[in-house]
Scaffold this motif. Structure first.
Motif, short mmCIF file in Angstrom:
data_model
loop_
_atom_site.label_atom_id
_atom_site.label_comp_id
_atom_site.label_asym_id
_atom_site.label_seq_id
_atom_site.Cartn_x
_atom_site.Cartn_y
_atom_site.Cartn_z
N ALA A 1 0.83 -1.21 0.00
CA ALA A 1 0.00 0.00 0.00
C ALA A 1 0.86 1.26 0.00
O ALA A 1 0.50 2.27 -0.59
CB ALA A 1 -0.93 -0.01 1.20
N ALA A 2 2.03 1.21 0.64
CA ALA A 2 2.92 2.37 0.72
C ALA A 2 3.51 2.74 -0.63
O ALA A 2 4.06 3.84 -0.79
CB ALA A 2 4.04 2.10 1.72
N GLY B 1 -5.51 1.87 1.68
CA GLY B 1 -4.85 2.76 0.73
C GLY B 1 -5.51 2.86 -0.63
O GLY B 1 -4.97 3.50 -1.53
N HIS B 2 -6.69 2.26 -0.81
CA HIS B 2 -7.40 2.35 -2.09
C HIS B 2 -8.08 3.70 -2.21
O HIS B 2 -8.80 4.12 -1.30
CB HIS B 2 -8.43 1.23 -2.22
N ALA B 3 -7.86 4.38 -3.32
CA ALA B 3 -8.37 5.74 -3.52
C ALA B 3 -9.78 5.74 -4.09
O ALA B 3 -10.08 5.00 -5.03
CB ALA B 3 -7.43 6.51 -4.44
N TRP B 4 -10.62 6.59 -3.52
CA TRP B 4 -12.00 6.78 -3.95
C TRP B 4 -12.23 8.26 -4.22
O TRP B 4 -11.69 9.11 -3.52
CB TRP B 4 -12.97 6.32 -2.85
N GLU B 5 -13.03 8.55 -5.22
CA GLU B 5 -13.38 9.92 -5.57
C GLU B 5 -14.89 10.03 -5.60
O GLU B 5 -15.57 9.12 -6.06
CB GLU B 5 -12.81 10.24 -6.95
N ILE B 6 -15.39 11.15 -5.10
CA ILE B 6 -16.79 11.49 -5.31
C ILE B 6 -16.82 12.63 -6.32
O ILE B 6 -15.95 13.49 -6.32
CB ILE B 6 -17.50 11.85 -3.98
#
Length: 134
Positions: free
Chosen positions: A73-74, A123-128
């Protein structure tokens, strides 16, 4: 030359790897308001409106991917999931109330979308995203 025509298939499940599965499952329950449709000691599956997310304990990944390896994740994110919402600012306030720190935003993008991003504990990226085209 024709192949198996996979481009016409529907992406049904995305598997995300998590070092701390319990913490990540708790985050998904709290932030997305979902309960797993399947859960065991190594994974939890959440059904979104159009796709399922399988959270899998990182130690179980070799059984699916060997000889490929899972990055730590790093090492940084290599994708971004986007969820369309009506009001990015309102959702950001709700996320803040849940203790979720934003990576960025809200910000108006030149392509007519207002966005904000956050990451889950693995560490998974989410966007709204909200359309602001006039």
């Amino acid at each position: 030359m024709s192949g198996p025509n996979l481009g016409k298939g529907r992406i049904d499940v995305v598997t995300l790897f998590a070092e701390e599965l319990e913490e990540t499952v708790s985050f998904y329950r709290k932030v997305f308001g979902l309960e797993p449709v399947y859960e065991d000691d190594h994974s939890a599956v959440f059904d979104f409106a159009n796709i399922s997310i399988n959270l899998l304990r990182t130690t179980e990944a070799p059984g699916l991917m060997d000889p490929a390896v899972v990055a730590h994740a790093a090492d940084g994110s290599r994708f971004l999931f986007t969820i369309r919402v009506e009001d990015v600012d309102a959702v950001c306030r709700e996320l803040g109330g849940l203790g979720v720190a934003l990576l960025n935003g809200p910000v108006d993008r030149p392509w007519g979308v207002r966005t904000a991003s956050f990451a889950d504990p693995a560490g998974h990226a989410w966007e709204i995203a909200q359309s602001i085209r006039k």
